[in-house]
Design a protein around this motif. Structure first.
Motif, PDB file in Angstrom:
ATOM      1  N   MET A 199      20.315  -5.470  -5.714  1.00 60.84           N
ATOM      2  CA  MET A 199      19.743  -5.352  -7.068  1.00 60.84           C
ATOM      3  C   MET A 199      19.085  -3.994  -7.255  1.00 60.84           C
ATOM      4  SD  MET A 199      17.268  -8.188  -8.901  1.00 60.84           S
ATOM      5  CE  MET A 199      15.808  -7.180  -8.897  1.00 60.84           C
ATOM      6  N   GLU A 200      19.261  -3.412  -8.414  1.00 62.53           N
ATOM      7  CA  GLU A 200      18.627  -2.116  -8.735  1.00 62.53           C
ATOM      8  C   GLU A 200      17.107  -2.253  -8.682  1.00 62.53           C
ATOM      9  OE1 GLU A 200      19.647   1.093 -10.559  1.00 62.53           O
ATOM     10  OE2 GLU A 200      21.224   0.802  -9.062  1.00 62.53           O
ATOM     11  N   LYS A 201      16.470  -1.256  -8.157  1.00 64.32           N
ATOM     12  CA  LYS A 201      15.004  -1.290  -8.129  1.00 64.32           C
ATOM     13  C   LYS A 201      14.458  -0.788  -9.457  1.00 64.32           C
ATOM     14  CE  LYS A 201      13.699  -0.890  -3.309  1.00 64.32           C
ATOM     15  NZ  LYS A 201      14.859  -1.584  -2.803  1.00 64.32           N
ATOM     16  N   ASN A 202      13.388  -1.413  -9.944  1.00 65.76           N
ATOM     17  CA  ASN A 202      12.752  -0.845 -11.136  1.00 65.76           C
ATOM     18  C   ASN A 202      11.850   0.325 -10.719  1.00 65.76           C
ATOM     19  OD1 ASN A 202      10.114  -1.713 -10.543  1.00 65.76           O
ATOM     20  ND2 ASN A 202      10.537  -3.744 -11.401  1.00 65.76           N
ATOM     21  N   GLU A 203      11.302   0.994 -11.708  1.00 64.59           N
ATOM     22  CA  GLU A 203      10.595   2.240 -11.423  1.00 64.59           C
ATOM     23  C   GLU A 203       9.372   2.033 -10.516  1.00 64.59           C
ATOM     24  OE1 GLU A 203       9.675   4.421 -14.957  1.00 64.59           O
ATOM     25  OE2 GLU A 203       9.502   6.316 -13.867  1.00 64.59           O
ATOM     26  N   LYS A 204       8.647   0.986 -10.753  1.00 66.81           N
ATOM     27  CA  LYS A 204       7.461   0.689  -9.927  1.00 66.81           C
ATOM     28  C   LYS A 204       7.875   0.448  -8.464  1.00 66.81           C
ATOM     29  CE  LYS A 204       3.469   0.348 -12.293  1.00 66.81           C
ATOM     30  NZ  LYS A 204       3.861   1.511 -13.072  1.00 66.81           N
ATOM     31  N   GLU A 205       8.973  -0.283  -8.300  1.00 62.74           N
ATOM     32  CA  GLU A 205       9.444  -0.579  -6.935  1.00 62.74           C
ATOM     33  C   GLU A 205       9.915   0.693  -6.233  1.00 62.74           C
ATOM     34  OE1 GLU A 205      11.087  -5.143  -7.577  1.00 62.74           O
ATOM     35  OE2 GLU A 205      12.385  -3.460  -8.042  1.00 62.74           O
ATOM     36  N   LEU A 206      10.536   1.572  -7.008  1.00 64.28           N
ATOM     37  CA  LEU A 206      10.977   2.843  -6.430  1.00 64.28           C
ATOM     38  C   LEU A 206       9.785   3.676  -5.969  1.00 64.28           C
ATOM     39  CD1 LEU A 206      13.855   4.298  -8.626  1.00 64.28           C
ATOM     40  CD2 LEU A 206      13.851   4.021  -6.135  1.00 64.28           C
ATOM     41  N   ALA A 207       8.757   3.703  -6.809  1.00 62.21           N
ATOM     42  CA  ALA A 207       7.546   4.453  -6.447  1.00 62.21           C
ATOM     43  C   ALA A 207       6.927   3.860  -5.183  1.00 62.21           C
ATOM     44  CB  ALA A 207       6.548   4.439  -7.597  1.00 62.21           C
ATOM     45  N   GLN A 208       6.950   2.539  -5.121  1.00 57.44           N
ATOM     46  CA  GLN A 208       6.420   1.845  -3.951  1.00 57.44           C
ATOM     47  C   GLN A 208       7.234   2.216  -2.710  1.00 57.44           C
ATOM     48  OE1 GLN A 208       3.643   0.240  -3.995  1.00 57.44           O
ATOM     49  NE2 GLN A 208       3.843  -0.030  -1.769  1.00 57.44           N
ATOM     50  N   LEU A 209       8.547   2.260  -2.878  1.00 55.82           N
ATOM     51  CA  LEU A 209       9.431   2.608  -1.771  1.00 55.82           C
ATOM     52  C   LEU A 209       9.133   4.030  -1.269  1.00 55.82           C
ATOM     53  CD1 LEU A 209      11.985   2.000  -0.012  1.00 55.82           C
ATOM     54  CD2 LEU A 209      13.338   3.027  -1.849  1.00 55.82           C
ATOM     55  N   ILE A 210       8.950   4.956  -2.206  1.00 55.09           N
ATOM     56  CA  ILE A 210       8.662   6.342  -1.812  1.00 55.09           C
ATOM     57  C   ILE A 210       7.355   6.396  -1.018  1.00 55.09           C
ATOM     58  CG2 ILE A 210       8.129   8.664  -2.676  1.00 55.09           C
ATOM     59  CD1 ILE A 210      10.018   8.041  -5.046  1.00 55.09           C
ATOM     60  N   GLN A 211       6.363   5.677  -1.504  1.00 52.59           N
ATOM     61  CA  GLN A 211       5.090   5.628  -0.771  1.00 52.59           C
ATOM     62  C   GLN A 211       5.284   5.059   0.626  1.00 52.59           C
ATOM     63  OE1 GLN A 211       1.241   4.302  -2.040  1.00 52.59           O
ATOM     64  NE2 GLN A 211       1.783   4.641  -4.175  1.00 52.59           N
ATOM     65  N   GLU A 212       6.071   4.009   0.716  1.00 51.35           N
ATOM     66  CA  GLU A 212       6.301   3.382   2.018  1.00 51.35           C
ATOM     67  C   GLU A 212       7.007   4.342   2.972  1.00 51.35           C
ATOM     68  OE1 GLU A 212       6.943  -1.008   0.379  1.00 51.35           O
ATOM     69  OE2 GLU A 212       8.478  -0.366   1.817  1.00 51.35           O
ATOM     70  N   ILE A 213       8.029   5.020   2.468  1.00 54.58           N
ATOM     71  CA  ILE A 213       8.762   5.955   3.337  1.00 54.58           C
ATOM     72  C   ILE A 213       7.825   7.076   3.812  1.00 54.58           C
ATOM     73  CG2 ILE A 213      10.659   7.626   3.453  1.00 54.58           C
ATOM     74  CD1 ILE A 213      12.197   5.911   1.459  1.00 54.58           C
ATOM     75  N   SER A 214       6.958   7.513   2.908  1.00 52.39           N
ATOM     76  CA  SER A 214       6.046   8.611   3.286  1.00 52.39           C
ATOM     77  C   SER A 214       4.982   8.126   4.264  1.00 52.39           C
ATOM     78  CB  SER A 214       5.362   9.199   2.048  1.00 52.39           C
ATOM     79  OG  SER A 214       4.319   8.344   1.607  1.00 52.39           O
ATOM     80  N   GLY A 215       4.606   6.869   4.160  1.00 46.49           N
ATOM     81  CA  GLY A 215       3.536   6.347   4.998  1.00 46.49           C
ATOM     82  C   GLY A 215       2.181   6.942   4.642  1.00 46.49           C
ATOM     83  N   LEU A 216       2.085   7.509   3.451  1.00 48.32           N
ATOM     84  CA  LEU A 216       0.871   8.233   3.079  1.00 48.32           C
ATOM     85  C   LEU A 216       0.284   7.690   1.773  1.00 48.32           C
ATOM     86  CD1 LEU A 216       2.242  11.810   3.799  1.00 48.32           C
ATOM     87  CD2 LEU A 216       0.639  10.525   5.232  1.00 48.32           C
ATOM     88  N   ASN A 217      -0.933   8.131   1.485  1.00 46.87           N
ATOM     89  CA  ASN A 217      -1.652   7.629   0.323  1.00 46.87           C
ATOM     90  C   ASN A 217      -1.844   8.718  -0.741  1.00 46.87           C
ATOM     91  OD1 ASN A 217      -3.368   6.456  -1.485  1.00 46.87           O
ATOM     92  ND2 ASN A 217      -5.112   6.298  -0.065  1.00 46.87           N
ATOM     93  N   PRO A 218      -1.110   8.618  -1.857  1.00 47.16           N
ATOM     94  CA  PRO A 218      -1.236   9.663  -2.882  1.00 47.16           C
ATOM     95  C   PRO A 218      -2.592   9.635  -3.595  1.00 47.16           C
ATOM     96  CG  PRO A 218       0.152   7.855  -3.674  1.00 47.16           C
ATOM     97  CD  PRO A 218      -0.145   7.566  -2.230  1.00 47.16           C
ATOM     98  N   LYS A 219      -3.341   8.548  -3.435  1.00 48.25           N
ATOM     99  CA  LYS A 219      -4.637   8.464  -4.113  1.00 48.25           C
ATOM    100  C   LYS A 219      -5.671   9.422  -3.519  1.00 48.25           C
ATOM    101  CE  LYS A 219      -4.375   3.967  -6.243  1.00 48.25           C
ATOM    102  NZ  LYS A 219      -3.544   4.548  -7.297  1.00 48.25           N
ATOM    103  N   LYS A 220      -5.368   9.952  -2.354  1.00 55.73           N
ATOM    104  CA  LYS A 220      -6.309  10.918  -1.759  1.00 55.73           C
ATOM    105  C   LYS A 220      -6.360  12.228  -2.554  1.00 55.73           C
ATOM    106  CE  LYS A 220      -5.941  11.543   2.802  1.00 55.73           C
ATOM    107  NZ  LYS A 220      -5.163  11.635   4.059  1.00 55.73           N
ATOM    108  N   CYS A 221      -5.332  12.457  -3.371  1.00 57.05           N
ATOM    109  CA  CYS A 221      -5.234  13.727  -4.106  1.00 57.05           C
ATOM    110  C   CYS A 221      -6.350  13.865  -5.130  1.00 57.05           C
ATOM    111  CB  CYS A 221      -3.880  13.781  -4.810  1.00 57.05           C
ATOM    112  SG  CYS A 221      -3.722  15.156  -5.944  1.00 57.05           S
ATOM    113  N   MET A 222      -6.977  15.023  -5.175  1.00 55.74           N
ATOM    114  CA  MET A 222      -8.033  15.255  -6.168  1.00 55.74           C
ATOM    115  C   MET A 222      -7.562  16.214  -7.264  1.00 55.74           C
ATOM    116  SD  MET A 222     -10.700  17.641  -4.094  1.00 55.74           S
ATOM    117  CE  MET A 222     -10.266  19.258  -3.475  1.00 55.74           C
ATOM    118  N   LYS A 223      -6.248  16.413  -7.358  1.00 59.32           N
ATOM    119  CA  LYS A 223      -5.629  17.176  -8.452  1.00 59.32           C
ATOM    120  C   LYS A 223      -6.164  18.611  -8.574  1.00 59.32           C
ATOM    121  CE  LYS A 223      -4.657  12.828 -10.135  1.00 59.32           C
ATOM    122  NZ  LYS A 223      -3.771  12.170  -9.216  1.00 59.32           N
ATOM    123  N   CYS A 224      -6.343  19.245  -7.455  1.00 54.96           N
ATOM    124  CA  CYS A 224      -6.880  20.608  -7.505  1.00 54.96           C
ATOM    125  C   CYS A 224      -5.771  21.632  -7.743  1.00 54.96           C
ATOM    126  CB  CYS A 224      -7.609  20.935  -6.208  1.00 54.96           C
ATOM    127  SG  CYS A 224      -6.524  21.030  -4.779  1.00 54.96           S
TER     128      CYS A 224
END
Ligand code: SF4
Ligand code: SF4
Lengths: 260, 130
Positions: free
Chosen positions: B1-26
């Protein structure tokens, strides 16, 4: 001092000069390079995905081979060095990768990053010593203005590579001084040459490598040195500055030591 | 089944093993990026788009194929976010799908020349195909 040595694919082929002159120079410096038996390609790039264990196994095998001989692992190619060093760091610090790799390899004693990975330049600095090297130079490259090109892979990420200050490195300039020449400092010495884009996006590689070479030239360089076969290719083939030769640092080392 | 956009974003996060929330947008990562001018979306935006689940535009853009993996963004980031790893994770999310290699075998021979080192070929294969 005796090292286990990981040459890598490119040094057995297009970059054979990088290897040859390193070996000749090592003899003069009292360093023995014992090539690891049956080493396998490091893959060229360090896999950045969190769960990629299989593409790291070739590096783990080399690291284990060095450990079994009780030797540090010597590298020359910037890319091999980068990959081996980072995989070794994973084996020491990433339990998930360490467990999976060890489960797969079924070693008698599990490997946990014990081997020290040493680049040839680090060996010159930390084991031979640049003063000692200078004392062995018979053919100083007096007055030659040389631009050191670091590129990316030796320096970054510095937390793992621990090679030199990533923003203002000096190991290659100290090397240049030790062989009697004059280092040229220029702003693009630690910027990317375009790297693996050489194949898939030649235009981008051309832009990046010509910026590096022009910067070196504007700052008075007569030649450039590198430790990376891919940097060498990009600078020579895509750099677009014909009258600025690029050499492997080992070639100039061998010349200075009188074994070229 | 095709992944929806949220699931794709989740997949990218999982593959990276990292947390994008650490970013402070500097924006330091993008300021350091040597491929900045080649990109429609820049390193700090990659991280933000993965975080917000806004990844379809990102995956369709050429930007993710422009990264040189030079690690300048990783080195300069004050929060240890590792933007380069998110870019690689986005690439992997794509090329791990069947038939989605970015570099096709038949495209390779004309790209080669006499002086090209083995390292360039091996690296491009690792980066652009599975
Ligand atoms: S690793 Fe990629 S995104 Fe990061 S600075 Fe280099 S080219 Fe830009
Ligand atoms: S440098 Fe780090 S914290 Fe700053 S915008 Fe980039 S990823 Fe975010």
């Amino acid at each position: 001092m005796v090292y286990s040595y990981f040459p890598g694919c490119t040094l057995k082929n297009k970059a054979s000069d990088l290897d040859l002159y390193a070996r000749k120079s090592a003899e003069v410096l009292g360093i023995t390079m014992e090539e690891i038996e049956e080493w396998q390609c490091c893959g060229g790039v360090y896999p950045l995905g969190a769960n990629e264990t299989a593409p790291k196994l070739a590096s783990v095998r080399a690291l284990v081979a060095a450990k079994e001989k009780g030797q540090d692992l010597l590298t020359l190619c910037s890319a091999c060095h980068h990959v081996l060093k980072r995989v070794n760091n994973d084996m020491a610090e990433n339990e998930n990768i360490r467990t999976k790799a060890n489960n797969y390899m079924q070693l008698e004693v599990p490997y946990a990053g014990e081997t020290k990975v040493v680049h040839y330049l680090e060996m010159l600095r930390d084991v031979v010593g640049f003063d000692q090297l200078k004392a062995k130079v018979v053919n100083p490259l007096k007055g030659t203005k040389i631009a050191a090109y670091y590129g990316c892979l030796l320096l970054r990420p510095s937390k793992v590579l621990g090679f030199d200050n990533p923003e203002n490195p000096k190991i290659m300039e100290d090397f240049i001084k030790a062989i009697g020449a004059e280092p040229v400092i220029y702003p693009y010495r630690n910027e990317c040459c375009g790297g693996y884009m050489a194949m898939e996006n030649k235009e981008l590689a051309k832009k990046k490598s010509s910026t590096v070479l022009q910067s070196a030239k504007e700052n008075g360089a007569e030649c450039v040195i590198t430790a990376c076969p891919l940097c060498m290719y990009n600078l020579k083939v895509n750099g677009g500055v014909d009258d600025l030769p690029v050499y492997y640092f080992t070639e100039l080392l061998a010349q200075a030591l009188g074994v070229k | 089944m095709e992944k929806n956009e949220k699931e794709l974003a989740q997949l990218i996060q999982e593959i990276s093993g990292l947390n994008p929330k650490k970013c402070m947008k500097c924006g330091k990562c993008s300021g350091a990026c040597p491929a900045f001018h080649e990109m429609e979306y820049h390193p700090h935006q990659f991280v933000d788009m993965v975080d917000r689940g806004d990844v379809n535009r990102l995956l369709e853009s050429k930007s993710i194929w422009m990264c040189l993996t030079c690690f300048a963004c990783v080195e300069r980031c004050p929060r240890d976010v590792k933007p380069a790893n998110f870019i690689e994770a986005a690439r992997l999310a794509l090329i791990r799908q069947q038939g989605c290699n970015h570099l096709k075998d038949e495209a390779v021979p004309p790209l080669l020349d006499e002086e090209m080192p083995q390292q360039a070929i091996v690296s491009a294969y690792r980066k652009f195909k599975k």
